[in-house]
Design a protein around this motif. Structure first.
Motif, PDB file in Angstrom:
ATOM      1  N   LEU A 213     -21.703  26.311   4.757  1.00 53.16           N
ATOM      2  CA  LEU A 213     -20.915  25.588   5.724  1.00 53.16           C
ATOM      3  C   LEU A 213     -21.027  24.048   5.672  1.00 53.16           C
ATOM      4  O   LEU A 213     -21.962  23.509   5.053  1.00 53.16           O
ATOM      5  N   LYS A 214     -19.778  23.386   5.586  1.00 54.81           N
ATOM      6  CA  LYS A 214     -19.679  22.150   5.290  1.00 54.81           C
ATOM      7  C   LYS A 214     -18.777  21.385   6.383  1.00 54.81           C
ATOM      8  O   LYS A 214     -17.789  21.951   7.031  1.00 54.81           O
ATOM      9  N   PHE A 215     -19.377  20.118   6.567  1.00 58.88           N
ATOM     10  CA  PHE A 215     -18.600  19.077   7.404  1.00 58.88           C
ATOM     11  C   PHE A 215     -18.122  18.234   6.353  1.00 58.88           C
ATOM     12  O   PHE A 215     -19.078  17.518   5.798  1.00 58.88           O
ATOM     13  N   GLU A 216     -16.879  17.908   6.221  1.00 58.69           N
ATOM     14  CA  GLU A 216     -16.430  16.711   5.101  1.00 58.69           C
ATOM     15  C   GLU A 216     -15.621  15.646   6.346  1.00 58.69           C
ATOM     16  O   GLU A 216     -14.677  15.953   6.756  1.00 58.69           O
ATOM     17  N   PRO A 217     -16.074  14.532   6.143  1.00 57.02           N
ATOM     18  CA  PRO A 217     -15.384  13.435   6.990  1.00 57.02           C
ATOM     19  C   PRO A 217     -14.133  12.848   6.232  1.00 57.02           C
ATOM     20  O   PRO A 217     -14.004  13.433   5.272  1.00 57.02           O
ATOM     21  N   LEU A 218     -13.538  11.965   6.988  1.00 54.65           N
ATOM     22  CA  LEU A 218     -12.166  11.470   6.394  1.00 54.65           C
ATOM     23  C   LEU A 218     -12.230  11.080   4.944  1.00 54.65           C
ATOM     24  O   LEU A 218     -13.268  10.468   4.446  1.00 54.65           O
ATOM     25  N   ILE A 219     -11.357  11.508   4.319  1.00 52.33           N
ATOM     26  CA  ILE A 219     -11.158  10.950   2.831  1.00 52.33           C
ATOM     27  C   ILE A 219      -9.645  10.430   2.626  1.00 52.33           C
ATOM     28  O   ILE A 219      -8.755  11.163   2.994  1.00 52.33           O
ATOM     29  N   LEU A 220      -9.485   9.255   2.317  1.00 51.63           N
ATOM     30  CA  LEU A 220      -8.201   8.708   2.372  1.00 51.63           C
ATOM     31  C   LEU A 220      -8.302   7.896   0.859  1.00 51.63           C
ATOM     32  O   LEU A 220      -8.879   7.161   0.640  1.00 51.63           O
ATOM     33  N   HIS A 221      -7.221   8.413  -0.111  1.00 56.60           N
ATOM     34  CA  HIS A 221      -6.838   7.412  -1.210  1.00 56.60           C
ATOM     35  C   HIS A 221      -5.632   6.786  -0.986  1.00 56.60           C
ATOM     36  O   HIS A 221      -4.581   7.112  -0.551  1.00 56.60           O
ATOM     37  N   VAL A 222      -5.870   5.458  -1.382  1.00 61.00           N
ATOM     38  CA  VAL A 222      -4.668   4.294  -1.271  1.00 61.00           C
ATOM     39  C   VAL A 222      -4.518   3.752  -2.540  1.00 61.00           C
ATOM     40  O   VAL A 222      -5.381   3.058  -3.088  1.00 61.00           O
ATOM     41  N   GLN A 223      -3.396   3.874  -3.102  1.00 66.42           N
ATOM     42  CA  GLN A 223      -3.017   2.640  -4.285  1.00 66.42           C
ATOM     43  C   GLN A 223      -2.477   1.410  -3.442  1.00 66.42           C
ATOM     44  O   GLN A 223      -1.767   1.263  -2.494  1.00 66.42           O
ATOM     45  N   CYS A 224      -3.117   0.518  -4.203  1.00 68.56           N
ATOM     46  CA  CYS A 224      -2.907  -0.854  -3.701  1.00 68.56           C
ATOM     47  C   CYS A 224      -1.944  -1.956  -4.858  1.00 68.56           C
ATOM     48  O   CYS A 224      -2.409  -1.417  -5.986  1.00 68.56           O
ATOM     49  N   ARG A 225      -1.299  -2.615  -4.354  1.00 70.87           N
ATOM     50  CA  ARG A 225      -0.473  -3.588  -5.225  1.00 70.87           C
ATOM     51  C   ARG A 225      -1.553  -4.321  -6.041  1.00 70.87           C
ATOM     52  O   ARG A 225      -1.038  -4.486  -7.478  1.00 70.87           O
TER      53      ARG A 225
ATOM     54  N   TYR B 155       0.873  -1.444   0.117  1.00 69.32           N
ATOM     55  CA  TYR B 155      -0.145   0.128  -0.002  1.00 69.32           C
ATOM     56  C   TYR B 155       0.794   1.386   0.103  1.00 69.32           C
ATOM     57  O   TYR B 155       1.867   1.354   0.370  1.00 69.32           O
ATOM     58  N   PHE B 156       0.164   2.309  -0.615  1.00 73.34           N
ATOM     59  CA  PHE B 156       0.602   3.586  -0.407  1.00 73.34           C
ATOM     60  C   PHE B 156      -0.383   4.764  -0.447  1.00 73.34           C
ATOM     61  O   PHE B 156      -1.308   4.602  -1.210  1.00 73.34           O
ATOM     62  N   THR B 157      -0.472   5.729   0.224  1.00 73.94           N
ATOM     63  CA  THR B 157      -1.348   6.796   0.241  1.00 73.94           C
ATOM     64  C   THR B 157      -1.002   7.769  -0.541  1.00 73.94           C
ATOM     65  O   THR B 157       0.255   8.276  -0.766  1.00 73.94           O
ATOM     66  N   THR B 158      -1.843   8.296  -1.294  1.00 72.19           N
ATOM     67  CA  THR B 158      -1.697   9.402  -2.299  1.00 72.19           C
ATOM     68  C   THR B 158      -2.167  10.622  -1.981  1.00 72.19           C
ATOM     69  O   THR B 158      -1.954  11.765  -2.402  1.00 72.19           O
ATOM     70  N   SER B 159      -3.245  10.831  -1.211  1.00 75.47           N
ATOM     71  CA  SER B 159      -4.020  12.013  -0.578  1.00 75.47           C
ATOM     72  C   SER B 159      -4.709  11.589   0.739  1.00 75.47           C
ATOM     73  O   SER B 159      -5.292  10.357   0.799  1.00 75.47           O
ATOM     74  N   SER B 160      -4.946  12.440   1.423  1.00 75.47           N
ATOM     75  CA  SER B 160      -5.685  12.340   2.966  1.00 75.47           C
ATOM     76  C   SER B 160      -6.212  13.642   3.301  1.00 75.47           C
ATOM     77  O   SER B 160      -5.630  14.744   3.143  1.00 75.47           O
ATOM     78  N   CYS B 161      -7.418  13.466   3.948  1.00 75.30           N
ATOM     79  CA  CYS B 161      -7.740  14.657   4.881  1.00 75.30           C
ATOM     80  C   CYS B 161      -8.633  13.949   6.078  1.00 75.30           C
ATOM     81  O   CYS B 161      -9.345  13.149   5.865  1.00 75.30           O
ATOM     82  N   ALA B 162      -8.307  14.282   7.305  1.00 72.05           N
ATOM     83  CA  ALA B 162      -8.903  13.682   8.380  1.00 72.05           C
ATOM     84  C   ALA B 162     -10.210  14.067   8.677  1.00 72.05           C
ATOM     85  O   ALA B 162     -10.850  13.120   9.490  1.00 72.05           O
ATOM     86  N   GLY B 163     -10.834  14.948   7.810  1.00 69.67           N
ATOM     87  CA  GLY B 163     -12.058  15.397   8.505  1.00 69.67           C
ATOM     88  C   GLY B 163     -12.016  16.643   8.654  1.00 69.67           C
ATOM     89  O   GLY B 163     -10.887  17.490   9.330  1.00 69.67           O
ATOM     90  N   ARG B 164     -12.853  17.681   8.344  1.00 67.51           N
ATOM     91  CA  ARG B 164     -13.048  19.056   8.614  1.00 67.51           C
ATOM     92  C   ARG B 164     -14.254  19.938   8.523  1.00 67.51           C
ATOM     93  O   ARG B 164     -15.281  19.368   7.836  1.00 67.51           O
ATOM     94  N   ILE B 165     -14.335  20.847   9.155  1.00 65.90           N
ATOM     95  CA  ILE B 165     -15.301  22.092   9.115  1.00 65.90           C
ATOM     96  C   ILE B 165     -14.861  23.145   8.269  1.00 65.90           C
ATOM     97  O   ILE B 165     -13.890  23.769   8.598  1.00 65.90           O
ATOM     98  N   ILE B 166     -15.661  23.392   7.014  1.00 69.74           N
ATOM     99  CA  ILE B 166     -15.090  24.524   6.409  1.00 69.74           C
ATOM    100  C   ILE B 166     -16.320  25.434   6.082  1.00 69.74           C
ATOM    101  O   ILE B 166     -17.523  25.142   5.977  1.00 69.74           O
ATOM    102  N   LEU B 167     -15.965  26.654   5.761  1.00 70.77           N
ATOM    103  CA  LEU B 167     -17.042  27.725   5.193  1.00 70.77           C
ATOM    104  C   LEU B 167     -16.611  28.395   4.117  1.00 70.77           C
ATOM    105  O   LEU B 167     -15.337  29.053   3.847  1.00 70.77           O
ATOM    106  N   LEU B 168     -17.253  28.021   3.216  1.00 71.39           N
ATOM    107  CA  LEU B 168     -16.741  28.720   1.721  1.00 71.39           C
ATOM    108  C   LEU B 168     -17.678  29.779   1.177  1.00 71.39           C
ATOM    109  O   LEU B 168     -18.997  29.855   1.483  1.00 71.39           O
ATOM    110  N   ASP B 169     -17.165  30.609   0.486  1.00 68.90           N
ATOM    111  CA  ASP B 169     -17.763  31.710  -0.179  1.00 68.90           C
ATOM    112  C   ASP B 169     -17.793  31.678  -1.770  1.00 68.90           C
ATOM    113  O   ASP B 169     -16.552  31.807  -2.290  1.00 68.90           O
TER     114      ASP B 169
END
Length: 255
Positions: A98-110, A43-57
Motif C-alpha cells: 500500500l502506497k500514498f504518493e504525494p504530488l509530483i509535477l515536472h515543469v520545463q523552464c525557459r 514554463y510548460f508541464t511535461t507530467s503530473s500526478c496530484a497525489g494518489r493511494i495505490i495498492l500494487l501486487d
C-alpha cells in the motif's frame, strides 16, 4: 537556434503530445495549477500526478516496488476506505504493498532563473524534495515533489500479513496525508500566482500567454493573504521534513 525560439519549439511539441498516462487526463486537483503554468511563456508541464493511494501486487526489492513489473490492484486520487482495499487484496498473488504518493509535477523552464523562482515557491509551499536538473542542451527541468509519502507491505506471496484493524489504521494515515497534500497544492497555487504577478510587474514586457485561458476566466476565489503566510504557516508543519536544499544536476551526456 536562439534559446528562446528553441524553448518555444519544445513547448509547442510538448503540449501537442497525447496524454499517455494511465488516466489519460490531468488530475482534477492540479488542473488549475497546470493551466497556470502552461499559460506562462517561460514554463510548460511535461507530467503530473496530484497525489494518489495505490495498492500494487508484485515483487518487493527491499521497499522498492517496480511498477512496470507489477499489477495495479487499486488506485484512487480520493480518500480510500478499508473495504475497497480488502476486496482488492483478494486479487493479490504476490507481495502487495500500500502506497500514498504525494504530488509530483515536472515543469520545463525557459531558463535557470525561471526554474529558481518556481523552486523557491515550491519549497515555501511544503514541497521540500523539489529539485532542478539542467541538461547540456539547455533543457532546464524542475521536479516538484514532497517527502510525506507512505509505503507499507501488506501481503507476501498472496498471504495477508497484517490485520484488518491495521489496514484501517494505515488508511487513516494515508487519507490524512492526502488531505495535507491537497492543502499544499492549494498553497502552492496561491503563492505561485503571487510570485508570477510580482515577476511580471518587475518585467513589464513579460506578458501572460492567452489571458482568456480558462485558468484565468474561471479562477476560484482565494485568500489574497494566503501566499504572504506561506513560510510562516509551514515552519511548524515541515520542521521534521528532510533538508530541502537545491538539487541542480548537470547531465554528463546530451539530454
Amino acid at each position: 537556434m536562439d534559446r528562446n525560439a528553441e524553448f518555444k519549439r519544445w513547448k509547442a511539441q510538448g503540449l501537442s503530445k497525447a496524454d499517455l498516462s494511465r488516466k489519460g487526463s490531468v488530475d482534477e486537483d492540479v488542473v488549475e495549477l497546470v493551466q497556470l503554468l502552461n499559460g506562462r511563456e517561460q514554463y510548460f508541464t511535461t507530467s503530473s500526478c496530484a497525489g494518489r493511494i495505490i495498492l500494487l501486487d508484485g515483487n518487493i526489492n527491499g521497499f522498492e516496488v517496480q511498477k512496470q513489473n507489477c499489477c495495479w490492484l487499486l488506485v484512487t486520487h480520493k480518500p480510500c476506505v478499508k473495504d475497497d482495499v480488502i476486496v482488492a487484496l483478494k486479487k493479490a498473488n504476490g507481495d502487495a504493498i500500500l502506497k500514498f504518493e504525494p504530488l509530483i509535477l515536472h515543469v520545463q523552464c525557459r531558463q535557470l532563473q525561471d526554474a529558481q523562482i518556481l523552486h523557491s515557491v515550491a519549497i515555501d509551499s511544503g514541497f521540500r524534495n523539489s529539485g532542478i536538473t539542467v541538461g547540456k542542451r539547455g533543457k532546464t527541468m524542475l521536479a516538484i515533489r514532497s517527502t510525506h509519502g507512505l509505503e507499507v507491505p501488506l501481503s507476501h506471496k498472496g498471504k495477508l500479513m497484517v490485520t484488518e484493524e491495521y489496514i484501517d489504521f494505515l488508511l487513516k494515515v494515508a487519507n490524512q496525508k492526502m488531505e495535507e497534500n491537497k492543502k499544499r497544492i492549494e498553497r502552492f497555487y496561491n503563492c505561485l500566482q503571487h510570485a508570477l504577478e510580482k515577476e511580471t510587474n518587475s518585467h513589464p514586457k513579460e506578458k501572460i500567454k492567452d489571458k482568456n485561458n480558462s485558468s484565468y476566466s474561471h479562477k476560484k476565489k482565494r485568500n489574497p493573504e494566503a501566499c504572504g503566510k506561506c513560510i510562516e504557516e509551514n515552519d511548524k508543519e515541515l520542521e521534521n521534513d528532510d533538508d530541502p536544499g537545491i538539487s541542480v544536476t548537470i547531465f554528463p551526456e546530451d539530454y
